[in-house]
Write a protein that holds these residues in place. Structure first.
Motif, mmCIF file in Angstrom:
data_model
loop_
_atom_site.group_PDB
_atom_site.id
_atom_site.type_symbol
_atom_site.label_atom_id
_atom_site.label_comp_id
_atom_site.label_asym_id
_atom_site.label_seq_id
_atom_site.Cartn_x
_atom_site.Cartn_y
_atom_site.Cartn_z
ATOM 1 N N SER A 39 0.965 -1.308 -0.079
ATOM 2 C CA SER A 39 0.045 -0.034 0.022
ATOM 3 C C SER A 39 0.856 1.314 -0.129
ATOM 4 O O SER A 39 0.560 2.309 -0.680
ATOM 5 N N ALA A 40 1.984 0.969 0.435
ATOM 6 C CA ALA A 40 2.862 2.272 0.637
ATOM 7 C C ALA A 40 3.448 2.726 -0.751
ATOM 8 O O ALA A 40 3.968 3.794 -0.794
ATOM 9 N N ALA A 41 3.375 1.725 -1.555
ATOM 10 C CA ALA A 41 3.818 2.161 -3.071
ATOM 11 C C ALA A 41 3.148 3.277 -3.395
ATOM 12 O O ALA A 41 1.909 3.499 -3.519
ATOM 13 N N SER A 42 4.049 4.419 -4.246
ATOM 14 C CA SER A 42 3.310 5.382 -4.708
ATOM 15 C C SER A 42 2.601 4.935 -6.001
ATOM 16 O O SER A 42 2.984 3.999 -6.739
ATOM 17 N N PRO A 43 1.388 5.558 -6.256
ATOM 18 C CA PRO A 43 0.331 5.117 -7.161
ATOM 19 C C PRO A 43 1.063 5.213 -8.374
ATOM 20 O O PRO A 43 1.494 6.452 -8.672
ATOM 21 N N ALA A 152 -7.645 6.041 -4.025
ATOM 22 C CA ALA A 152 -6.526 6.082 -4.768
ATOM 23 C C ALA A 152 -5.461 4.857 -4.353
ATOM 24 O O ALA A 152 -4.847 4.361 -5.156
ATOM 25 N N THR A 153 -5.706 4.817 -2.808
ATOM 26 C CA THR A 153 -4.915 3.477 -2.451
ATOM 27 C C THR A 153 -5.253 2.276 -3.260
ATOM 28 O O THR A 153 -4.420 1.285 -3.509
ATOM 29 N N ILE A 195 -12.225 -0.489 -7.839
ATOM 30 C CA ILE A 195 -11.863 -1.667 -8.287
ATOM 31 C C ILE A 195 -12.020 -1.926 -9.840
ATOM 32 O O ILE A 195 -11.523 -2.432 -10.653
ATOM 33 N N ARG A 196 -13.415 -1.639 -10.053
ATOM 34 C CA ARG A 196 -13.866 -1.938 -11.525
ATOM 35 C C ARG A 196 -12.899 -0.882 -12.381
ATOM 36 O O ARG A 196 -12.515 -1.555 -13.367
ATOM 37 N N ALA A 197 -12.915 0.237 -12.257
ATOM 38 C CA ALA A 197 -12.108 1.090 -13.232
ATOM 39 C C ALA A 197 -10.765 0.713 -13.327
ATOM 40 O O ALA A 197 -10.292 0.468 -14.426
#
Length: 253
Positions: A39-43, A152-153, A195-197
């Motif tokens: 989760s900590a990874a940058s998007p 976003a996460t 999730i879908r997108a």
């Protein structure tokens, strides 16, 4: 653990204590889930899909090697072993299925109901790859345990999970099977559409149990509810399996 009719199929199932599951689900409504390391990874922007989001008949055929990763629905919380939707689908389709269900987990939620950590979906995909598994189809079920995660996460972790599957098995099809629960389940749908997108952008086929109308609603939930207004009984799991198969066959190219 094998379902009654799987016979030669290989089925690996990860089971957490049921009492711990209930405790985790109750606390999920009052405190945010604990993010996993991923989760900590940058998007990052989802990797362009390697193929159109349709399913190849050959990868759904009898004997196909299939990896199914999910939460308590895939684990079969509260029901007899081998009667969860994943075993029923594998049995129906004649798949050689590796079934990895862990209560309390999700795309972002890596904390299992029994206290184990690092079990978010991307990490589990990588572990199966490191173990040498080779799959024609990867199914990622869930998201309900990520209820309080920022959109976003969640998007970043869904993208990372699909990408991990594509990296490990470039020729495999990937299905993301969204969250659901009887009686609404307190956020049972992918309300933000994250999730879908993201699954769609990443080239996975998205199976949506909440659209165009919810598979589980006020009319059928009394028949399918395990009794906690969140999990499915045997009849509910069979219903979920049948609806999933119909949706998968409708997505064949």
């Amino acid at each position: 653990m094998r379902s009654k009719r799987l016979g030669h199929h290989r089925v690996a199932s990860t089971v957490a204590p049921f009492a711990a599951v209930v405790a985790l689900l109750l606390t999920a409504c009052s405190s945010p889930p604990v993010p996993s390391a991923s989760s900590a990874a940058s998007p990052t922007a989802p990797t362009p899909p390697a193929a159109a989001a349709t399913l190849s008949p050959s990868r759904l055929a009898e004997g196909a090697e299939v990896l199914i990763i999910g939460d308590s629905f895939t684990e079969g919380y509260g029901i007899a072993p081998g009667t969860d939707w994943a075993h029923l689908v594998a049995d129906d389709r004649g798949w050689q299925a590796t079934i990895d269900g862990v209560s309390g987990t999700g795309f972002t939620q890596g904390l299992a109901a029994d206290g184990r950590t690092g079990l978010d979906y991307a990490n589990r995909v990588r572990r199966h790859a490191e173990a040498g598994g080779a799959y024609d189809l990867v199914i990622l079920q869930g998201g309900l345990n990520d209820l309080l995660v920022p959109a976003a996460t969640e998007r970043a972790n869904v993208a990372a999970t699909v990408q991990a599957a594509r990296t490990a098995w470039p020729d495999a099809d990937v299905i993301v099977f969204g969250p659901t629960a009887p009686f609404g389940g307190g956020g049972n749908r992918d309300e933000s559409g994250a999730i879908r997108a993201t699954a769609t952008e990443a080239g996975a086929v998205y199976i949506d149990p909440a659209a165009p109308s919810p598979w589980l609603d006020q009319a059928n939930s009394p028949d399918f509810d395990l009794g906690d207004r969140l999990h499915l009984n045997d009849a509910g799991q069979a219903y979920l399996a049948a609806r999933f198969v119909d949706a998968v066959l409708a997505s064949v190219e």
